[in-house]
Design a protein around this motif. Structure first.
Motif, PDB file in Angstrom:
ATOM      1  N   THR A  98       0.816  -1.209   0.000  1.00 29.01           N
ATOM      2  CA  THR A  98       0.000   0.000   0.000  1.00 29.01           C
ATOM      3  C   THR A  98       0.851   1.261   0.000  1.00 29.01           C
ATOM      4  OG1 THR A  98      -1.680  -1.214   1.247  1.00 29.01           O
ATOM      5  CG2 THR A  98      -1.905   1.177   1.167  1.00 29.01           C
ATOM      6  N   GLU A  99       1.984   1.220   0.691  1.00 28.90           N
ATOM      7  CA  GLU A  99       2.786   2.446   0.785  1.00 28.90           C
ATOM      8  C   GLU A  99       3.425   2.846  -0.536  1.00 28.90           C
ATOM      9  OE1 GLU A  99       5.769  -0.830   2.015  1.00 28.90           O
ATOM     10  OE2 GLU A  99       3.623  -0.408   2.211  1.00 28.90           O
ATOM     11  N   ALA A 101       1.710   2.840  -3.372  1.00 25.89           N
ATOM     12  CA  ALA A 101       0.651   3.331  -4.252  1.00 25.89           C
ATOM     13  C   ALA A 101       0.694   4.845  -4.390  1.00 25.89           C
ATOM     14  CB  ALA A 101      -0.709   2.907  -3.714  1.00 25.89           C
ATOM     15  N   TRP A 106      -4.382   4.808  -7.356  1.00 25.09           N
ATOM     16  CA  TRP A 106      -5.727   4.812  -6.767  1.00 25.09           C
ATOM     17  C   TRP A 106      -6.765   5.340  -7.762  1.00 25.09           C
ATOM     18  CZ3 TRP A 106      -7.709   2.846  -2.341  1.00 25.09           C
ATOM     19  CH2 TRP A 106      -6.828   2.455  -1.327  1.00 25.09           C
ATOM     20  N   THR A 153      -4.834  -3.790  -1.657  1.00 25.69           N
ATOM     21  CA  THR A 153      -5.662  -2.756  -1.021  1.00 25.69           C
ATOM     22  C   THR A 153      -6.534  -1.994  -2.016  1.00 25.69           C
ATOM     23  OG1 THR A 153      -4.034  -2.475   0.745  1.00 25.69           O
ATOM     24  CG2 THR A 153      -5.621  -0.699   0.424  1.00 25.69           C
ATOM     25  N   ILE A 154      -5.937  -1.496  -3.089  1.00 21.56           N
ATOM     26  CA  ILE A 154      -6.715  -0.683  -4.031  1.00 21.56           C
ATOM     27  C   ILE A 154      -7.768  -1.541  -4.713  1.00 21.56           C
ATOM     28  CG2 ILE A 154      -6.632   0.842  -6.029  1.00 21.56           C
ATOM     29  CD1 ILE A 154      -3.724   1.416  -5.404  1.00 21.56           C
ATOM     30  N   SER A 157     -10.540  -2.840  -2.310  1.00 14.66           N
ATOM     31  CA  SER A 157     -11.418  -1.764  -1.840  1.00 14.66           C
ATOM     32  C   SER A 157     -12.499  -1.473  -2.874  1.00 14.66           C
ATOM     33  CB  SER A 157     -10.605  -0.496  -1.566  1.00 14.66           C
ATOM     34  OG  SER A 157      -9.694  -0.688  -0.517  1.00 14.66           O
ATOM     35  N   TYR A 208       4.161   0.860  -8.619  1.00 16.28           N
ATOM     36  CA  TYR A 208       4.226  -0.588  -8.714  1.00 16.28           C
ATOM     37  C   TYR A 208       4.988  -1.101  -9.927  1.00 16.28           C
ATOM     38  CZ  TYR A 208       0.687  -0.590  -5.060  1.00 16.28           C
ATOM     39  OH  TYR A 208       0.028  -0.422  -3.883  1.00 16.28           O
TER      40      TYR A 208
END
Length: 307
Positions: A98-99, A101, A106, A153-154, A157, A208
């Motif tokens: 996540t860090e 991203a 997003w 995470t993205i 979600s 990424y």
């Protein structure tokens, strides 16, 4: 919507992978099919694979473009009269810590997976309600929306959001003749890993790049994934059965159970209930569509076991 023959399906991301599998199944059930996709090359290949002739309409569509979505809906209605089955399937993915991203990571994933689905609902739902013949909406979520894991995470979600969308819309719309379903597949032989090829230039900044290289070099294990035809037919059976949750892979059973158990145990049942609060806000404490789905799935399991 048990009588599918002669009705029309509108499938986003419909020219390859899961979307094309759903389009194939819809065509096999006698439906007219609109495959809407951002890639012209996939549209040409998908239309040829379907071989549906006048029963298939291929449209170039970026689901994040609201004006283009309205034009696509107009074109579908001009060709087939009315749309009855909307499948919000177009999707993209990035995975990794996540860090790493960026805002662009997003915005791109949420813009397509959630924003594109919202655009489909706002554009198509009023048209389905207006023709009065009933209809069905399927949102392609994912088992990642039900059993989320680290590093997604993205993606998870957004998929959880489109799942909740169907859970909320189902009790609203069922009495008006529109059934809502969340399709939550596991791994399917699709082109989602190549979605970055259509990523907009203004959202190109990603955290990424290195993670994507490592993931691609590790192999994709396509031989372990379900085929687009298998999941496509599963979706159509879910539509015919009016299922709220259309799931595919039995391997996720433990994860689904664990999440249910964890959330159940987290309820603070050692505290006394406030009867006035419970009565005043009764509509918040249970979703009738989920209760009905429990009974539906029990019945379907009995029918499968008896077959």
């Amino acid at each position: 919507m048990q009588n599918l023959a002669g009705k029309t399906a509108f499938v986003t991301g419909g020219a390859s992978g899961i979307g094309l599998g759903i389009a194939k199944a819809a065509l096999a059930h006698g439906m007219n099919v609109v495959i809407a996709d951002i890639r012209d090359d996939h549209l040409a290949e998908g239309e040829a694979e379907l071989g549906g002739g006048d029963k298939v309409l291929a449209l170039q569509l970026d689901v994040t473009d609201r004006a283009a979505y309205a034009r696509a809906a107009d074109a579908a209605e001009a060709r087939f009269g009315k749309v009855h089955l909307l499948v919000n399937n177009a999707g993209v993915a990035v995975v990794g810590p996540t860090e790493l991203a960026t805002f662009a990571d997003w915005d791109w994933v949420m813009g397509v997976n959630l924003g594109g689905t919202i655009n489909g609902i706002v554009t198509m739902l009023p048209r389905i309600l207006a023709h009065g013949e009933g209809g069905h909406i399927v949102n392609t979520s994912s088992m990642s929306g039900l059993v989320p894991v680290g590093g997604t995470t993205i993606y998870s979600s957004g998929k959880a959001a489109v799942l909740s969308m169907m859970e909320c819309m189902r009790p609203e719309l069922e009495a008006r003749g529109v059934i809502c379903s969340a399709f939550c597949p596991g791994a399917v032989q699709s082109n989602i890993a190549k979605a970055g090829e259509t990523r907009p230039d203004d959202l190109a900044e990603t955290g990424y790049a290195e993670a994507d290289k490592r993931r691609q070099s590790g192999g994709n294990h396509f031989d372990l994934f379900q085929t687009k035809e298998e999941v496509g037919e599963r979706v159509l059976q879910g539509v015919l059965n009016d299922e709220l949750y259309i799931l595919t892979h039995s391997e996720f059973l433990d994860g689904v159970r664990e999440r249910g158990e964890a959330t159940t145990l987290a309820v603070q049942d050692h505290l006394p209930e406030n009867p006035e609060y419970k009565q005043t806000f009764a509509m918040l404490f249970s979703n009738p569509s989920i209760v009905e789905e429990i009974e539906r799935q029990k019945r379907l399991k009995v029918e499968r076991n008896a077959a």
